[in-house]
Design an enzyme around this catalytic site. Structure first.
Site, PDB file in Angstrom:
ATOM      1  N   SER A  22       0.805  -1.219   0.000  1.00 24.67           N
ATOM      2  CA  SER A  22       0.000   0.000   0.000  1.00 24.67           C
ATOM      3  C   SER A  22       0.840   1.272   0.000  1.00 24.67           C
ATOM      4  O   SER A  22       0.610   2.193  -0.792  1.00 24.67           O
ATOM      5  CB  SER A  22      -0.949  -0.004   1.203  1.00 24.67           C
TER       6      SER A  22
ATOM      7  N   GLY B  11      -7.724   1.496  -4.290  1.00 24.57           N
ATOM      8  CA  GLY B  11      -7.854   2.312  -3.084  1.00 24.57           C
ATOM      9  C   GLY B  11      -6.618   3.151  -2.818  1.00 24.57           C
ATOM     10  O   GLY B  11      -6.714   4.287  -2.337  1.00 24.57           O
ATOM     11  N   ASP B  12      -5.452   2.610  -3.153  1.00 23.69           N
ATOM     12  CA  ASP B  12      -4.209   3.370  -2.990  1.00 23.69           C
ATOM     13  C   ASP B  12      -4.150   4.526  -3.985  1.00 23.69           C
ATOM     14  O   ASP B  12      -3.700   5.628  -3.649  1.00 23.69           O
ATOM     15  CB  ASP B  12      -3.002   2.454  -3.177  1.00 23.69           C
ATOM     16  N   ALA B  13      -4.607   4.275  -5.216  1.00 28.07           N
ATOM     17  CA  ALA B  13      -4.652   5.346  -6.215  1.00 28.07           C
ATOM     18  C   ALA B  13      -5.639   6.425  -5.790  1.00 28.07           C
ATOM     19  O   ALA B  13      -5.395   7.622  -6.000  1.00 28.07           O
ATOM     20  CB  ALA B  13      -5.039   4.766  -7.572  1.00 28.07           C
TER      21      ALA B  13
ATOM     22  N   ALA C  96      -3.912   8.544  -3.201  1.00 29.20           N
ATOM     23  CA  ALA C  96      -2.911   9.408  -3.829  1.00 29.20           C
ATOM     24  C   ALA C  96      -3.571  10.584  -4.530  1.00 29.20           C
ATOM     25  O   ALA C  96      -3.103  11.729  -4.417  1.00 29.20           O
ATOM     26  CB  ALA C  96      -2.074   8.597  -4.819  1.00 29.20           C
TER      27      ALA C  96
END
Length: 296
Positions: A40, A241-243, A246
């Site tokens: 992550s 979800g990480d994108a 960000a």
């Protein structure tokens, strides 16, 4: 340029495309296999770099072949690896991601040396020189120490504790965060099944709730916003979800507009879900083109 440090896990991912996610005693056919960087914190750092943010990473890998591949992948994405510890004779975390035809994901893996960075290994100077620190799942004492150092230096903090939220005591890091990210299941653990932002322990900061293909919502002390998401054909939801995180961080740090950050984050998540691999976040130009096609 805004400087953001992400702290947490650095993995090497093996993605297996399967015809279905098998049940107990079941079997599935592997249609394709690919390898890429994951984790992550590493995903967020790489995504931020693609969005033209000065991105650094705090984490750890082994000195094995997978560690070399993970570092090389991050370097090619433009991530500063000064804060990544290389553990001698250590094994880099490897995750096996099973992805079905709907893009849904199941994960198998080992943590390897993912949590080798303790509070004593943190370079406080780098944290104080950052504009923002993003925490992900990691040792609670390390997360707390990073958040504490950031708070003392006036550096904003976001935290996406992930699926281990209910199993670990992240109280100090949660209390220090200016922005919290969670999906529906994690929100239940965060708010102790109340699902009420107002009157909770977190109604004095920003809470972004991810609903997958149904978009997301964000709550702030001055109001709440909902975005229905974007209709895309999901190929692989790993890393979406990480994108999202960000995209939200990059936009919020630029102009402080939470509603705009929510829209931009949804676009980042949708574009990532439409491509294979956890390390498939879009560039700033790709997001701009995606949004332009829908609103011009």
């Amino acid at each position: 340029m805004v400087r953001v440090l992400s702290a947490g896990h650095v993995n090497w991912d093996v993605t297996l495309r399967v015809d279905r996610l098998p049940e107990a005693d079941g079997e599935a056919s592997i249609r394709s296999q690919r390898q890429s960087g994951g984790g992550s914190a590493a995903n967020v750092a790489a995504a931020l770099a693609g969005l033209e943010v000065d991105a650094g990473l705090i984490g750890s890998v082994g000195d094995d072949d997978n560690g070399v591949l993970a570092r090389r992948d991050l370097e090619s994405a433009g991530v500063d690896l000064e804060g990544v510890r290389i553990v001698e004779a250590g094994q880099t975390a490897v995750k096996y991601l099973l992805v079905d035809d709907d893009g849904e994901v199941a994960v198998l893996g080992n943590d390897g040396v993912n949590e080798a960075v303790g509070p004593e290994e943190i370079d406080e100077r780098r944290i104080r020189n950052a504009d923002h620190v993003h925490l992900t799942s990691q040792r609670p004492d390390t997360a707390a120490a990073i958040a504490r150092t950031a708070n003392e230096a006036g550096v904003t903090v976001s935290f996406d504790p992930g699926r281990r939220l209910g199993d670990r005591d992240y109280g100090e890091a949660l209390a220090a965060a200016d922005v919290l990210f969670a999906n529906d299941r994690e929100l239940a653990a965060l708010l102790e099944d109340e699902y009420e932002y107002v009157g909770s322990d977190f109604d004095d900061r920003i809470v972004a709730v991810k609903h997958g293909s149904d978009g997301a919502e964000v709550h702030t002390p001055t109001g709440s916003y909902v975005h229905p998401g974007f209709d895309v054909d999901a190929v692989d939801t790993a890393g979406a979800g990480d994108a999202f995180a960000a995209g939200f961080i990059a936009t919020w740090l630029t102009d402080g507009d939470v509603e705009r950050a929510l829209e931009y984050a949804n676009a980042c998540g949708a574009l990532t879900a439409g491509r294979e691999g956890a390390r498939s976040a879009p560039t700033a130009d790709a997001v701009a083109a995606f949004l332009s096609e829908r609103f011009d």
